[in-house]
Write an enzyme that holds these catalytic residues in place. Structure first.
Site, PDB file in Angstrom:
ATOM      1  N   TRP A   1       2.053  40.655 -16.622  1.00  0.00           N
ATOM      2  CA  TRP A   1       1.102  40.444 -15.529  1.00  0.00           C
ATOM      3  C   TRP A   1       0.342  39.122 -15.632  1.00  0.00           C
ATOM      4  O   TRP A   1      -0.582  38.881 -14.863  1.00  0.00           O
ATOM      5  CB  TRP A   1       0.137  41.632 -15.419  1.00  0.00           C
ATOM      6  CG  TRP A   1      -0.339  42.198 -16.726  1.00  0.00           C
ATOM      7  CD1 TRP A   1       0.143  43.319 -17.337  1.00  0.00           C
ATOM      8  CD2 TRP A   1      -1.375  41.686 -17.584  1.00  0.00           C
ATOM      9  NE1 TRP A   1      -0.521  43.554 -18.519  1.00  0.00           N
ATOM     10  CE2 TRP A   1      -1.474  42.562 -18.692  1.00  0.00           C
ATOM     11  CE3 TRP A   1      -2.238  40.595 -17.528  1.00  0.00           C
ATOM     12  CZ2 TRP A   1      -2.381  42.369 -19.730  1.00  0.00           C
ATOM     13  CZ3 TRP A   1      -3.149  40.400 -18.558  1.00  0.00           C
ATOM     14  CH2 TRP A   1      -3.208  41.291 -19.640  1.00  0.00           C
TER      15      TRP A   1
ATOM     16  N   ARG B   1       0.030  51.916  -7.664  1.00  0.00           N
ATOM     17  CA  ARG B   1      -0.665  52.992  -8.372  1.00  0.00           C
ATOM     18  C   ARG B   1      -2.164  52.815  -8.125  1.00  0.00           C
ATOM     19  O   ARG B   1      -2.580  51.825  -7.526  1.00  0.00           O
ATOM     20  CB  ARG B   1      -0.337  52.968  -9.868  1.00  0.00           C
ATOM     21  CG  ARG B   1      -0.897  51.742 -10.577  1.00  0.00           C
ATOM     22  CD  ARG B   1      -0.624  51.784 -12.077  1.00  0.00           C
ATOM     23  NE  ARG B   1      -1.358  50.720 -12.751  1.00  0.00           N
ATOM     24  CZ  ARG B   1      -1.163  50.349 -13.997  1.00  0.00           C
ATOM     25  NH1 ARG B   1      -0.260  50.965 -14.742  1.00  0.00           N
ATOM     26  NH2 ARG B   1      -1.874  49.392 -14.535  1.00  0.00           N
TER      27      ARG B   1
ATOM     28  N   GLU C   1       7.142  47.581 -14.295  1.00  0.00           N
ATOM     29  CA  GLU C   1       6.822  47.042 -15.612  1.00  0.00           C
ATOM     30  C   GLU C   1       8.049  46.936 -16.517  1.00  0.00           C
ATOM     31  O   GLU C   1       7.944  47.004 -17.740  1.00  0.00           O
ATOM     32  CB  GLU C   1       5.705  47.871 -16.250  1.00  0.00           C
ATOM     33  CG  GLU C   1       4.422  47.692 -15.450  1.00  0.00           C
ATOM     34  CD  GLU C   1       3.205  48.382 -16.033  1.00  0.00           C
ATOM     35  OE1 GLU C   1       2.104  47.801 -15.926  1.00  0.00           O
ATOM     36  OE2 GLU C   1       3.340  49.495 -16.558  1.00  0.00           O
ATOM     37  N   LYS C   2       9.220  46.740 -15.911  1.00  0.00           N
ATOM     38  CA  LYS C   2      10.442  46.736 -16.743  1.00  0.00           C
ATOM     39  C   LYS C   2      10.540  45.517 -17.647  1.00  0.00           C
ATOM     40  O   LYS C   2      11.286  45.518 -18.609  1.00  0.00           O
ATOM     41  CB  LYS C   2      11.691  46.873 -15.876  1.00  0.00           C
ATOM     42  CG  LYS C   2      11.899  45.818 -14.826  1.00  0.00           C
ATOM     43  CD  LYS C   2      13.154  46.159 -14.014  1.00  0.00           C
ATOM     44  CE  LYS C   2      13.417  45.142 -12.919  1.00  0.00           C
ATOM     45  NZ  LYS C   2      12.417  45.253 -11.820  1.00  0.00           N
ATOM     46  N   PHE C   3       9.748  44.477 -17.364  1.00  0.00           N
ATOM     47  CA  PHE C   3       9.749  43.323 -18.273  1.00  0.00           C
ATOM     48  C   PHE C   3       8.534  43.319 -19.203  1.00  0.00           C
ATOM     49  O   PHE C   3       8.307  42.365 -19.936  1.00  0.00           O
ATOM     50  CB  PHE C   3       9.854  42.020 -17.473  1.00  0.00           C
ATOM     51  CG  PHE C   3      11.178  41.915 -16.761  1.00  0.00           C
ATOM     52  CD1 PHE C   3      12.372  41.938 -17.484  1.00  0.00           C
ATOM     53  CD2 PHE C   3      11.237  41.848 -15.385  1.00  0.00           C
ATOM     54  CE1 PHE C   3      13.601  41.888 -16.838  1.00  0.00           C
ATOM     55  CE2 PHE C   3      12.460  41.791 -14.735  1.00  0.00           C
ATOM     56  CZ  PHE C   3      13.645  41.813 -15.460  1.00  0.00           C
ATOM     57  N   HIS C   4       7.733  44.383 -19.123  1.00  0.00           N
ATOM     58  CA  HIS C   4       6.634  44.566 -20.085  1.00  0.00           C
ATOM     59  C   HIS C   4       7.250  45.154 -21.346  1.00  0.00           C
ATOM     60  O   HIS C   4       8.080  46.058 -21.283  1.00  0.00           O
ATOM     61  CB  HIS C   4       5.615  45.526 -19.484  1.00  0.00           C
ATOM     62  CG  HIS C   4       4.335  45.627 -20.244  1.00  0.00           C
ATOM     63  ND1 HIS C   4       4.249  46.164 -21.502  1.00  0.00           N
ATOM     64  CD2 HIS C   4       3.081  45.257 -19.915  1.00  0.00           C
ATOM     65  CE1 HIS C   4       2.989  46.127 -21.910  1.00  0.00           C
ATOM     66  NE2 HIS C   4       2.260  45.571 -20.959  1.00  0.00           N
TER      67      HIS C   4
ATOM     68  N   GLU D   1      -4.016  51.318 -26.001  1.00  0.00           N
ATOM     69  CA  GLU D   1      -2.847  50.538 -25.577  1.00  0.00           C
ATOM     70  C   GLU D   1      -2.956  49.121 -26.094  1.00  0.00           C
ATOM     71  O   GLU D   1      -4.030  48.509 -26.059  1.00  0.00           O
ATOM     72  CB  GLU D   1      -2.794  50.419 -24.047  1.00  0.00           C
ATOM     73  CG  GLU D   1      -2.498  51.666 -23.290  1.00  0.00           C
ATOM     74  CD  GLU D   1      -2.478  51.398 -21.782  1.00  0.00           C
ATOM     75  OE1 GLU D   1      -2.300  50.232 -21.374  1.00  0.00           O
ATOM     76  OE2 GLU D   1      -2.669  52.348 -21.028  1.00  0.00           O
TER      77      GLU D   1
ATOM     78  N   ASN E   1      -6.492  57.093 -15.970  1.00  0.00           N
ATOM     79  CA  ASN E   1      -6.067  55.907 -16.725  1.00  0.00           C
ATOM     80  C   ASN E   1      -6.788  54.690 -16.167  1.00  0.00           C
ATOM     81  O   ASN E   1      -6.678  54.399 -14.964  1.00  0.00           O
ATOM     82  CB  ASN E   1      -4.553  55.706 -16.571  1.00  0.00           C
ATOM     83  CG  ASN E   1      -4.028  54.627 -17.495  1.00  0.00           C
ATOM     84  OD1 ASN E   1      -4.001  54.815 -18.714  1.00  0.00           O
ATOM     85  ND2 ASN E   1      -3.647  53.493 -16.952  1.00  0.00           N
ATOM     86  N   GLU E   2      -7.528  54.016 -17.012  1.00  0.00           N
ATOM     87  CA  GLU E   2      -8.203  52.775 -16.610  1.00  0.00           C
ATOM     88  C   GLU E   2      -8.839  52.899 -15.220  1.00  0.00           C
ATOM     89  O   GLU E   2      -8.451  52.219 -14.267  1.00  0.00           O
ATOM     90  CB  GLU E   2      -7.220  51.598 -16.619  1.00  0.00           C
ATOM     91  CG  GLU E   2      -6.731  51.235 -18.002  1.00  0.00           C
ATOM     92  CD  GLU E   2      -5.893  49.950 -18.010  1.00  0.00           C
ATOM     93  OE1 GLU E   2      -5.397  49.547 -16.946  1.00  0.00           O
ATOM     94  OE2 GLU E   2      -5.747  49.356 -19.095  1.00  0.00           O
TER      95      GLU E   2
HETATM   96  C1  GLA Z   1      -2.586  49.008 -18.506  1.00  0.00           C
HETATM   97  C2  GLA Z   1      -2.099  50.374 -18.078  1.00  0.00           C
HETATM   98  C3  GLA Z   1      -0.687  50.639 -18.477  1.00  0.00           C
HETATM   99  C4  GLA Z   1       0.181  49.438 -18.272  1.00  0.00           C
HETATM  100  C5  GLA Z   1      -0.405  48.283 -19.028  1.00  0.00           C
HETATM  101  C6  GLA Z   1       0.432  47.038 -18.940  1.00  0.00           C
HETATM  102  O1  GLA Z   1      -3.203  48.960 -19.701  1.00  0.00           O
HETATM  103  O2  GLA Z   1      -2.936  51.391 -18.532  1.00  0.00           O
HETATM  104  O3  GLA Z   1      -0.223  51.724 -17.709  1.00  0.00           O
HETATM  105  O4  GLA Z   1       0.231  49.128 -16.909  1.00  0.00           O
HETATM  106  O5  GLA Z   1      -1.651  47.989 -18.491  1.00  0.00           O
HETATM  107  O6  GLA Z   1      -0.102  46.010 -19.726  1.00  0.00           O
END
Ligand code: GLA
Length: 659
Positions: A318, A119, A358-361, A310, A157-158
């Site tokens: 991560w 991404r 991110e399936k383990f997040h 968030e 986003n970020e």
């Molecule tokens: C960031 C992103 C999210 C996700 C989280 C995971 O904050 O904005 O999409 O990837 O990290 O911690």
């Protein structure tokens, strides 16, 4: 909101605390959406962020639009009283874009392309990317601007990409021409006489690319400024589109905390709502302090209530090793954010994914589902937030201390050719904030050119580069009665990263009572510098005093007898990093001298207290129960009980006390 004013967070909260998170229903079949709504309502969720990474779903091929599922979801949310923070999907372009338009892909400093498959693979300078981003934003705004579920816009986003490619090079040159007007001015600012770097044409200038040896610091510094500005342009372009359609709907873009690539002071001025993503490590003994720092900084950028866009209900995925939150910690850290000014407590993400990177997040609903501890705790927190909302939403926090922070100073000081790679600016900033946090002093952050007069005490952990205007501001602040405490490597360079004569600005030297700064003496990892009453770490300085009123001296070694700390009037200079307790005690003493008191006296270690409006939050970050003295009679909003003079809090417990 009155005519001409921008809408803000209050327009979205309407007296409630927003509670919810990123919702990515495109990963799930439609039956699950109905199950989601049931669970959301049971947990008190009143806000979801839709669409953050849905570009390839919305625009499966160039120019196509697939709005059907989003229409359904917007209606579903509205029908169930859940507001939507609608994101533009521009953080993750669909694969077709990179395939058809390789010019949209960013290039690293060593010439490698960042490809699709992850991404954030977009070049901020790409005209093609910007055109596609504007088009999808326009269509989203036109379609959903009037939808009753819409409460806020979330742009991208970020923002965090870099680009060293050819289109970015051309944009960099344009940016530099705007800044310097003439090549002579650029050569002068970058000090290109050194190492034969003088430019004879604008076309010869590149973004920093893989060099043989150290890079030109001026070029690197300007590239950082340029990158922050280019990303900001991407943001404002989309923001202006949604504003045109919906002037009454607030706009945000979520920051990463203390993110190196983005001057968040500057960005915050362009936002209606300041929001941040915050992920302290549950295993970090100072995780709560890291949270407090980010919360203080975000509140200061927002100049009031802010949005926790968030956080994680459990583990992230991560870090090297990713730990869950022990029972109670999610609630504790969420209420800490509210204590420090958040009017929105949201997560990444609602439902934990079964596929994808991110399936383990964690999610608010974990793989364990409704009966899992995570969701059960999320549900309890939703009820807590609803209980305290009427007494806290929109309320402000008054701080007696301001910590100064500036991205440009950080960027300049981060140059590879510095004297000690052990001096990392964020660590120094954290150490000073930690000292204030452990002294239970409420702190704001401020930019060195902000009005500092509301604060009895201002601390500068380290501002390596300062503009003349910043120095004037600091001097005026002390003249007007403020107490200023500066750490080492402050005021060394000007805004072009040109070292000021004497190694520290002359007016600052005079302010602190320093005649000559002879040498800097960085310390090795295990090395400390003994001082009268404490040990210094990281750094020490060979200073010849002029006329300070008070000094604390180095003891032994090369610097024996020289001042480690100097005070002249109300201006202090600390030439080393005192060990944590010593810095805490020093700052507590200085604050007390300036009439700034801790939130409560006699607070046990691990207990944090914050006053927000009329309400006093008391948070036990420790694993053992504690008793806290809270003189007077209060009502605990969480337990609906009376509290008189004293309070016992179990592990990770919180009290929210109204007088
Ligand atoms: C960031 C992103 C999210 C996700 C989280 C995971 O904050 O904005 O999409 O990837 O990290 O911690």
């Amino acid at each position: 909101m009155t005519a001409g004013e921008r809408p803000g967070l209050a327009d979205a909260t309407r007296g409630r605390l927003l509670y919810g998170g990123d919702y990515n229903p495109e990963q799930w079949p439609e039956e699950t959406w109905h199950e989601d709504v049931r669970l959301m309502k049971a947990a008190g969720v009143n806000s979801v962020t839709l669409g953050v990474f849905s570009w390839s779903t919305l625009e499966p091929e160039p120019g196509a639009r697939e709005f059907g599922p989003l229409d359904t979801l917007m209606d579903l949310m509205h029908a169930n009283g859940i507001g939507v923070v609608l994101a533009t999907p521009t953080a993750s372009p669909p694969p077709w874009m990179g395939r058809l338009h390789p010019d949209t892909l960013p290039v690293t400093e060593d010439g490698r392309t960042e490809w699709w498959g992850g991404r954030q693979h977009f070049s901020h300078s790409s005209a093609t990317y910007r055109r596609y981003a504007a088009a999808i934003t326009e269509d989203l705004a036109a379609r959903y601007g009037g939808h009753p579920a819409l409460t806020m816009w979330h742009i991208n986003n970020e923002y965090c990409t870099y680009d060293h490619g050819d289109e970015a090079a051309a944009a960099f040159r344009r940016w530099l021409r705007e800044r310097y007007r003439t090549l002579d001015a650029l050569n002068e600012a970058w000090g290109t006489a050194f190492w034969s770097q003088g430019y004879d044409t604008w076309d010869g200038i590149l973004p920093p690319r893989l060099p043989h040896y150290l890079r030109n610091p001026g070029q690197v510094l300007d590239f950082r400024r340029f990158t922050s500005d280019m990303l900001l342009e991407c943001y404002t372009a989309e923001r202006d589109i949604v504003r045109r359609h919906t002037p009454h709907i607030p706009v945000t873009s979520n920051f990463m905390p203390l993110w190196f690539g983005q001057d968040a002071w500057r960005w915050a001025e362009e936002e209606d709502v300041v929001s941040v993503d915050l992920y302290p490590d549950p295993r970090d003994p100072l995780g709560a302090q890291h949270g407090a720092l980010v919360q203080d900084m975000t509140r200061s950028q927002a100049r009031g209530p802010w949005m926790l866009m968030e956080q994680a209900a459990g583990p992230v995925n991560w870090r090297g090793v990713n730990h869950p939150k022990p029972r109670g910690m999610n609630r504790l850290w969420s209420l800490q954010a509210v204590a420090r000014g958040a009017d929105a407590v949201c997560y990444f993400q609602w439902r934990q994914s079964r596929q994808g990177a991110e399936k383990f997040h964690s999610g608010m609903v974990s793989h364990a589902g409704e009966d899992g501890r995570t969701y059960q705790e999320v549900k309890r927190l939703g009820a807590d937030l609803a209980r305290i909302a009427p007494e806290v939403t929109g309320r402000h926090i008054t701080a007696g201390v301001a910590v100064l922070h500036d991205w440009h100073a950080w960027w300049a000081g981060a140059h590879d050719g510095r004297l000690s790679s052990r001096v990392e600016y964020p660590d120094v900033l954290r150490a000073w904030h930690r000292a204030l946090w452990q002294a239970h002093l409420t702190t704001d952050f401020a930019h060195p050119e902000h009005d500092l007069t509301p604060y009895p005490v201002v601390v500068v952990p380290q501002l390596y580069a300062l503009t003349d205007a910043s120095i004037d501001n600091l001097l005026a602040y002390v003249r007007q009665g403020g107490t200023l405490v500066c750490g080492f490597l402050t005021g060394v360079a000007d805004e072009d990263d040109r070292v000021r004569p004497g190694g520290m600005d002359a007016r600052l030297r005079e302010l602190f009572g320093i005649r000559t700064l002879h040498e800097w003496w960085p310390l090795e990892a295990e090395e400390t510098a003994a001082c009268e009453g404490f040990r210094g770490t990281l750094w020490s300085e060979e200073i010849e005093p002029a006329d300070p009123d008070h000094t604390i001296r180095y003891k032994g070694g090369e610097l024996d007898g020289m001042p480690a700390v100097l005070r002249k009037g109300r201006a202090w200079y600390v030439s080393t990093l005192p060990e944590p307790e010593a810095l805490r005690d020093l700052l507590a003493r200085i604050a007390e001298g300036a009439g700034v008191r801790p939130v409560l006296d006699g607070l046990p270690e691990h207990v944090e207290a914050v006053r927000r409006g009329e309400v006093l939050f008391v948070l036990n970050h420790g694993r053992e129960p504690v008793t806290v003295e809270v003189p007077g009679t209060h009502h605990d909003l969480l337990t609906d009980t009376a509290v008189t003079d004293r309070l016992t809090l179990g592990r990770y417990e919180v009290a929210v006390l109204r007088p």
